[in-house]
Design a protein around this motif. Structure first.
Motif, mmCIF file in Angstrom:
data_model
loop_
_atom_site.group_PDB
_atom_site.id
_atom_site.type_symbol
_atom_site.label_atom_id
_atom_site.label_comp_id
_atom_site.label_asym_id
_atom_site.label_seq_id
_atom_site.Cartn_x
_atom_site.Cartn_y
_atom_site.Cartn_z
ATOM 1 N N PRO A 184 0.822 -1.227 0.000
ATOM 2 C CA PRO A 184 0.000 0.000 0.000
ATOM 3 C C PRO A 184 0.849 1.267 0.000
ATOM 4 C CG PRO A 184 -0.935 -1.608 1.505
ATOM 5 C CD PRO A 184 0.369 -2.181 1.037
ATOM 6 N N ALA A 185 1.976 1.267 0.739
ATOM 7 C CA ALA A 185 2.839 2.448 0.766
ATOM 8 C C ALA A 185 3.443 2.708 -0.609
ATOM 9 C CB ALA A 185 3.948 2.262 1.803
ATOM 10 N N GLU A 186 3.798 1.650 -1.325
ATOM 11 C CA GLU A 186 4.363 1.801 -2.665
ATOM 12 C C GLU A 186 3.318 2.311 -3.647
ATOM 13 O OE1 GLU A 186 7.814 -1.676 -2.410
ATOM 14 O OE2 GLU A 186 5.786 -2.168 -3.093
ATOM 15 N N LEU A 187 2.090 1.853 -3.504
ATOM 16 C CA LEU A 187 1.019 2.326 -4.382
ATOM 17 C C LEU A 187 0.733 3.807 -4.134
ATOM 18 C CD1 LEU A 187 -1.418 -0.731 -4.167
ATOM 19 C CD2 LEU A 187 -0.049 -0.042 -6.145
ATOM 20 N N ARG A 188 0.697 4.200 -2.866
ATOM 21 C CA ARG A 188 0.466 5.615 -2.541
ATOM 22 C C ARG A 188 1.605 6.476 -3.064
ATOM 23 N NH1 ARG A 188 -1.158 3.449 2.459
ATOM 24 N NH2 ARG A 188 0.812 4.060 3.442
ATOM 25 N N SER A 189 2.831 5.966 -2.941
ATOM 26 C CA SER A 189 3.990 6.716 -3.420
ATOM 27 C C SER A 189 3.944 6.909 -4.931
ATOM 28 C CB SER A 189 5.283 5.995 -3.023
ATOM 29 O OG SER A 189 6.413 6.671 -3.499
ATOM 30 N N ALA A 190 3.540 5.864 -5.656
ATOM 31 C CA ALA A 190 3.443 5.967 -7.115
ATOM 32 C C ALA A 190 2.394 7.000 -7.520
ATOM 33 C CB ALA A 190 3.107 4.601 -7.707
ATOM 34 N N GLU A 191 1.280 7.023 -6.812
ATOM 35 C CA GLU A 191 0.239 8.010 -7.094
ATOM 36 C C GLU A 191 0.734 9.419 -6.779
ATOM 37 O OE1 GLU A 191 -3.462 9.556 -8.248
ATOM 38 O OE2 GLU A 191 -2.531 7.593 -8.568
ATOM 39 N N LEU A 192 1.466 9.556 -5.673
ATOM 40 C CA LEU A 192 2.037 10.845 -5.304
ATOM 41 C C LEU A 192 3.012 11.332 -6.362
ATOM 42 C CD1 LEU A 192 2.496 13.136 -3.268
ATOM 43 C CD2 LEU A 192 4.127 11.646 -2.084
#
Length: 364
Positions: free
Chosen positions: A23-31
Motif C-alpha cells: 500500500p505504501a508503494e502504491l500511494r507513493s506511485a500516485e504521489l
C-alpha cells in the motif's frame, strides 16, 4: 541518473522479486504522478545529519532525487540536522567541517539556493519550540516501540541512552511540520518515523484546529548500494565511497570491496550481493541495465569488475568534483547560502509557531 534508468533498474528488481506492491508503494506511485502534474502544490522536507562525508549511497539514494524534485518546481527544504547529531553522540565533533562539506556537496550536485532552502536546526529556534507541544501528543510507549529508535539505541556509541534519543521521531516531526511539508522522500525503514509525524499532525489538528498537513511518503526508487565490506553503506561503518574522494582514493576504496570467488560476473542481488552491488553502481553511473554491464564483464572476474566500476564512478563524478572544487575555493559564498536559507526557514517557522500559539490559545 535519468528517471528512465531508475525506472528500468527498479523494474528489473521488481521482476526479480515478483512481489506485489505494498500500500505504501502504491500511494507513493500516485504521489509521484501528482508531483509531475502539479509540482507547485507540494513542499518537500529532506536532509542529512552532519556526521561525516556524504557518499555514493546518498547520491543515488536521495541527493539526485532532491535535485530532480527541485527542477520539477517543487518547493524543497533541505535540513542540515546538527541538533540530531547529539542523539547518538556525546559531542558534536567536527560539526563545522561536516556542515561545510554538506553544503559543498549540495551545491556541486545541483541544489540551487534560488529554488531550494538549505538551513540548519540550531539556527531556527521556532522549529525547535514546536517539540514541546508535539511531545504532549505522543506517549512514552509509542516512542519506545518505534523501530528506528530501537535500532539507533542498539547502535548507539553512548554509554547510556539520552532522553534526546527518545524524542528523535518527534523532533523529526517538527522538522517536517514547521514548514508544512506535505511530501517526505524516505526509504522503507523510515516509514515508522513518518507515520508518527502523521499521527502528531492529526492529533494536533483534532485537539486544536486544522493547522498541519499529514505528509505523504515518497519512497525511493533507487536500489540499495552496499558498502565496500558487503554491508549497508554507512558513514559510521567506514565502508563508503565519499563523494568528495579523489579519483585515486575512489580506486583504492573500490579495489578493497568485497566480492566472491566466481570469476563469471553476473547480476544476482540475492545470491551475490557484493558483486551485484558493484555491478549496480557501474550501471547507475553509466545509465545502463545492470545485466548488460555484468554480461560485458563476463569472465573477467573481480579485477575487471572493479576496474569497470572505478572508471564509471570517476567519469560520472568528474563534473561534480570540478564544481565542488570551485565552491570550496569560495567558502564565504557557500556559507552565505546557509545564512540566507536560515533566514527563510526562520520566517517560515515563526509564522507556523504563531499559528500554533493561536490555535492552542497561548496568545492573549
Amino acid at each position: 541518473m535519468t528517471a528512465a534508468t531508475t525506472a528500468a533498474i527498479s523494474t528489473t528488481a521488481a521482476t526479480a522479486t515478483a512481489t506485489a506492491p505494498t500500500p505504501a508503494e502504491l500511494r507513493s506511485a500516485e504521489l509521484e504522478r501528482h508531483l509531475v502534474q502539479d509540482p507547485g502544490r507540494f513542499r518537500v522536507l529532506t536532509g542529512d545529519r552532519p556526521t561525516g562525508p556524504l557518499h555514493l549511497g546518498h547520491y543515488f539514494g536521495t541527493l539526485n532525487n532532491r535535485v530532480r524534485l527541485q527542477n520539477l518546481g517543487v518547493d524543497v527544504f533541505v535540513l542540515i540536522a546538527d541538533y540530531q547529531v547529539l542523539t547518538d553522540r556525546d559531542t558534536a565533533e567536527r560539526l563545522g567541517e561536516y556542515t561545510d562539506g554538506l553544503l559543498l556537496d549540495y551545491l556541486a550536485l545541483g541544489i540551487d539556493p534560488a529554488r531550494s532552502t538549505v538551513f540548519n536546526h540550531s539556527a531556527v529556534p521556532a522549529l525547535n519550540q514546536l517539540l514541546l507541544p508535539f511531545l504532549s501528543l505522543v506517549s512514552v510507549a509509542e516512542l519506545g516501540r518505534n523501530p528506528t529508535v530501537k535500532d539507533e539505541i542498539a547502535h548507539s556509541r553512548q554509554s547510556a541512552v539520552s532522553g534526546l534519543m527518545y524524542t528523535y521521531p518527534v523532533h523529526q516531526a517538527a522538522d517536517i511540520l514547521f514548514c508544512k511539508g506535505n511530501v517526505v522522500p524516505v526509504g522503507q525503514d523510515q516509514l515508522p518515523h513518518l507515520e508518527l509525524t502523521r499521527t502528531v499532525a492529526r492529533r494536533f489538528n483534532e485537539r486544536y484546529g486544522n493547522v498541519f498537513p499529514e505528509p505523504d511518503a515518497l519512497l525511493s526508487a533507487a536500489p540499495l548500494l552496499l558498502g565496500t565490506d558487503g554491508t549497508k553503506m554507512s558513514k559510521s561503518r567506514a565502508n563508503s565511497v565519499p563523494l568528495g574522494a579523489t579519483p585515486d582514493e575512489t580506486a583504492r576504496l573500490i579495489k578493497g570491496a568485497t566480492t566472491d570467488a566466481d570469476r563469471h560476473i553476473t547480476y544476482d542481488p540475492d545470491a551475490r550481493p557484493g558483486v551485484s552491488s558493484l555491478v549496480l553502481l557501474a550501471a547507475l553511473c553509466l545509465e545502463r541495465d545492470p545485466h548488460e554491464v555484468a554480461a560485458e564483464i563476463g569472465t573477467g572476474g573481480a579485477a575487471a569488475l572493479k576496474r569497470t566500476v572505478t572508471d564509471a564512478v570517476n567519469s560520472h563524478l568528474a563534473p561534480v568534483r570540478a564544481r565542488r572544487a570551485e565552491y570550496a575555493a569560495d567558502l564565504t559564498y557557500v556559507r552565505s547560502v546557509l545564512r540566507a536559507g536560515n533566514e527563510r526557514a526562520n520566517a517560515v517557522a515563526e509564522a507556523t509557531l504563531e499559528e500554533v500559539r493561536e490555535a492552542m490559545g497561548t496568545i492573549r
